[in-house]
Design an enzyme around this catalytic site. Structure first.
Site, PDB file in Angstrom:
ATOM      1  N   HIS A  37      -8.707  -6.374   4.106  1.00  0.00           N
ATOM      2  CA  HIS A  37      -8.335  -5.634   5.303  1.00  0.00           C
ATOM      3  C   HIS A  37      -9.640  -5.273   5.993  1.00  0.00           C
ATOM      4  CE1 HIS A  37      -3.955  -4.083   4.779  1.00  0.00           C
ATOM      5  NE2 HIS A  37      -4.035  -5.383   4.936  1.00  0.00           N
TER       6      HIS A  37
ATOM      7  N   TRP B 150       0.863  -1.184   0.000  1.00  0.00           N
ATOM      8  CA  TRP B 150       0.000   0.000   0.000  1.00  0.00           C
ATOM      9  C   TRP B 150       0.898   1.232   0.000  1.00  0.00           C
ATOM     10  CZ3 TRP B 150      -0.329   3.958   3.756  1.00  0.00           C
ATOM     11  CH2 TRP B 150      -1.232   4.965   3.422  1.00  0.00           C
TER      12      TRP B 150
ATOM     13  N   HIS C   5     -11.753   1.926   2.596  1.00  0.00           N
ATOM     14  CA  HIS C   5     -11.134   2.614   1.463  1.00  0.00           C
ATOM     15  C   HIS C   5     -12.069   2.965   0.316  1.00  0.00           C
ATOM     16  CE1 HIS C   5      -6.658   1.571   2.423  1.00  0.00           C
ATOM     17  NE2 HIS C   5      -7.316   2.065   3.461  1.00  0.00           N
TER      18      HIS C   5
ATOM     19  N   ASP D 108      -9.855  -3.055   1.389  1.00  0.00           N
ATOM     20  CA  ASP D 108      -9.898  -2.538   2.764  1.00  0.00           C
ATOM     21  C   ASP D 108     -11.271  -1.901   2.981  1.00  0.00           C
ATOM     22  OD1 ASP D 108      -9.722  -0.547   4.913  1.00  0.00           O
ATOM     23  OD2 ASP D 108      -7.583  -0.992   4.959  1.00  0.00           O
TER      24      ASP D 108
ATOM     25  N   LYS E 264      -7.086   2.770  -2.554  1.00  0.00           N
ATOM     26  CA  LYS E 264      -7.715   3.632  -1.544  1.00  0.00           C
ATOM     27  C   LYS E 264      -8.394   4.802  -2.237  1.00  0.00           C
ATOM     28  CE  LYS E 264      -6.597   5.810   2.869  1.00  0.00           C
ATOM     29  NZ  LYS E 264      -5.665   5.808   3.988  1.00  0.00           N
TER      30      LYS E 264
ATOM     31  N   ASP F 240     -11.964   6.889   6.493  1.00  0.00           N
ATOM     32  CA  ASP F 240     -11.101   5.722   6.761  1.00  0.00           C
ATOM     33  C   ASP F 240     -10.446   5.871   8.135  1.00  0.00           C
ATOM     34  OD1 ASP F 240      -9.493   3.417   6.213  1.00  0.00           O
ATOM     35  OD2 ASP F 240      -7.841   4.734   5.648  1.00  0.00           O
TER      36      ASP F 240
ATOM     37  N   ASP G 242      -7.244  -4.573   9.982  1.00  0.00           N
ATOM     38  CA  ASP G 242      -6.462  -3.344   9.807  1.00  0.00           C
ATOM     39  C   ASP G 242      -7.170  -2.172  10.472  1.00  0.00           C
ATOM     40  OD1 ASP G 242      -4.788  -1.341   9.055  1.00  0.00           O
ATOM     41  OD2 ASP G 242      -5.369  -1.311   6.943  1.00  0.00           O
TER      42      ASP G 242
ATOM     43  N   ASP H 139     -10.252   3.817  10.683  1.00  0.00           N
ATOM     44  CA  ASP H 139      -9.603   2.652  11.285  1.00  0.00           C
ATOM     45  C   ASP H 139     -10.025   2.395  12.723  1.00  0.00           C
ATOM     46  OD1 ASP H 139      -7.670   1.453   9.227  1.00  0.00           O
ATOM     47  OD2 ASP H 139      -7.235   3.575   9.071  1.00  0.00           O
TER      48      ASP H 139
ATOM     49  N   GLU I 291      -3.033  -2.684  -2.640  1.00  0.00           N
ATOM     50  CA  GLU I 291      -4.203  -2.150  -1.917  1.00  0.00           C
ATOM     51  C   GLU I 291      -4.606  -0.758  -2.388  1.00  0.00           C
ATOM     52  OE1 GLU I 291      -3.513  -1.948   2.304  1.00  0.00           O
ATOM     53  OE2 GLU I 291      -5.541  -1.195   2.719  1.00  0.00           O
TER      54      GLU I 291
HETATM   55  C1  RNT Z   1      -3.800   2.574   4.841  1.00  0.00           C
HETATM   56  C2  RNT Z   1      -3.929   1.141   4.514  1.00  0.00           C
HETATM   57  C3  RNT Z   1      -2.822   0.255   5.004  1.00  0.00           C
HETATM   58  C4  RNT Z   1      -2.379   0.584   6.410  1.00  0.00           C
HETATM   59  C5  RNT Z   1      -1.392  -0.389   7.013  1.00  0.00           C
HETATM   60  C6  RNT Z   1      -0.765   0.124   8.255  1.00  0.00           C
HETATM   61  O1  RNT Z   1      -4.930   3.299   4.632  1.00  0.00           O
HETATM   62  O2  RNT Z   1      -5.158   0.647   4.967  1.00  0.00           O
HETATM   63  O3  RNT Z   1      -3.186  -1.064   4.871  1.00  0.00           O
HETATM   64  O4  RNT Z   1      -3.455   0.708   7.278  1.00  0.00           O
HETATM   65  O5  RNT Z   1      -0.458  -0.732   6.062  1.00  0.00           O
HETATM   66 ZN    ZN Z   2      -5.478  -1.469   4.807  1.00  0.00          ZN
END
Ligand code: RNT
Ligand code: ZN
Length: 426
Positions: free
Chosen positions: A294, A193, A270, A267, A236, A302, A334, A304, A234
């Site tokens: 993820h 990523w 994302h 993810d 986003k 995003d 994640d 998290d 990955e």
């Molecule tokens: C970032 C991505 C990525 C990170 C990790 C830490 O938006 O989701 O995967 O969260 O690599």
């Molecule tokens: Zn991620």
């Protein structure tokens, strides 16, 4: 080790009968569940800090559009503490899982090792630890929190020497992944990523995307055995500071994966807030043999957040079960939350992911059958009634049979560890 309770067993027997009456075998569901590994993300343990700056007073700020909020005490300060915290966490989670490492978690023995110099030997302790525990390892190059990522570009950077620096970092990361896979006997998913993107309207969107595709082709030039390493990328929608154009968008990487036969990483945080990755899984699996997830929880963006047992999560779990979950979908978590106990954050997310998979495995087959008959009324009724089936009794039984705490009991263990171990870290 959890004490076995006759009440838990009695409740399970009743639940078994209830599920049998709707055509579901709970024993089979639990056998299937025990075979689904989930990769625990090491970076929840120390707020995506890593160990490159152990000897210095302060490291690079996180950057890359990532943000960890909160100052809960007791964060792991070095690899030994992080491994101890992961050991503790794994005792609270039923099943056999994996650990997902980031490149910045290498151990350099006080030496300054830049990202374009990393090698498998820097992960020797992680490999030995994983081998001892029988855990598989996954891996990620760390393309943020570095002076060469300070302006927001890495693999798509206009400066060739900076681009090369990151190509070398990612190339070495795959080699490290392959070393993990070779030593541990289970392929490592190495996920790339990059944060690359524009805060404001770019004059040229094509150039950076061409550069990213070219750089990735260089990263993946050397073929590695799929028995050892699986390459994932990955996409986003945007990150903080990359709101106007993110180079590695969904379309960019879907095309890249299909043409280069790579794993696409979906993810959950994302995409546009009204999109869900559960609706994407069946589409992308038509064109790609394998994908990586993820599992995260975005709140408005995003963000998290810790994964909860939400409709979104249940939707993801349902699609995993509907697909050939054994081999085609790799599941990882994640998120990063520093506002609560970090072991609890891991445990809540992992237990929820497993619970969601269990609920999906226990879904009555009549739901699909009614849909095939065009009976949408019965489908909706069955979907809603399934929600009050006694899955909790099956879950408790699973925890008991796997020797992990039942219900809320796990938090007591975290509190004891917090007092004895985490509370002494200043
Ligand atoms: C970032 C991505 C990525 C990170 C990790 C830490 O938006 O989701 O995967 O969260 O690599
Ligand atoms: Zn991620």
């Amino acid at each position: 080790m959890a004490r076995s309770s006759p009440q838990i067993e009695a409740a399970y027997r009743l639940a078994h009968e209830r599920y049998q009456s709707i055509g579901v075998n709970t024993d089979k569901a639990l056998t299937a569940l025990a075979r689904i590994p989930i990769a625990l993300h090491c970076w929840q343990g120390d707020d995506v800090g890593g160990f490159e700056h152990l000897e210095e007073s302060s490291g690079q700020s996180l950057g890359g559009g990532l943000a960890v909020t909160g100052h809960y005490p007791g964060k792991a300060r070095n690899p030994t503490e992080l491994r101890a915290d992961i050991d503790k966490t794994l005792l609270l989670i039923p099943g056999k899982h994996r650990l997902n490492l980031h490149a910045c978690y290498g151990e350099y023995g006080g030496m300054k090792v830049d990202r374009d110099e990393i090698e498998a030997s820097h992960f020797h302790n992680w490999i030995a630890w994983a081998k001892e525990k029988g855990l598989g390892l996954d891996f990620n190059p760390t393309c943020f929190a570095h002076r060469h990522a300070a302006d927001g570009f890495t693999l798509s950077h206009a400066d060739k020497s900076i681009r090369q620096f990151w190509v070398e970092h990612c190339r070495r990361s795959r080699e490290i992944g392959a070393a993990f896979g070779r030593t541990l006997g289970t392929p490592c998913v190495t996920n790339v990523w990059v944060p690359d993107g524009f805060k404001d309207t770019p004059a040229d969107r094509t150039g950076p995307r061409e550069r990213l595709a070219g750089a990735l082709d260089e990263v993946f030039k050397t073929p590695l055995s799929q028995e050892h390493n699986l390459d994932a990328v990955e996409p986003k929608l945007f990150g903080i500071g990359a709101e106007s154009c993110t180079v590695g968008s969904a379309e960019f990487y879907l095309g890249y994966c299909i043409t280069r036969n790579k794993l696409l990483c979906l993810d959950a945080g994302h995409y546009h807030p009204t999109e869900t990755i559960s609706d994407k899984i069946s589409s992308v699996l038509l064109y790609l043999p394998e994908i990586l997830l993820h599992v995260s929880r975005g709140v408005r963006w995003d963000s998290d957040h810790v994964v909860t047992l939400s409709d979104d999560l249940l939707g993801i779990a349902r699609e995993i079960i509907a697909a050939d979950y054994g081999s085609r979908i790799h599941i990882g978590l994640d998120y990063f939350d520093a506002s609560i106990n970090r072991i609890a954050a891991w445990t809540i997310g992992m237990r929820n992911m497993i619970k969601a998979l269990l609920i999906a495995l226990l879904e009555p087959p009549a739901i699909r059958e009614r849909e095939l008959c065009g009976d949408s009324t019965a489908r909706l009724m069955l979907q809603e009634e399934a929600k009050s089936m006694p899955f909790g009794s099956v879950w408790d039984w699973y925890c008991q049979s796997q020797g992990v705490p039942i219900g809320v009991a796990w938090l007591d263990e975290v509190r004891i560890y917090e007092e004895a171990v985490m509370g002494k870290r200043f």
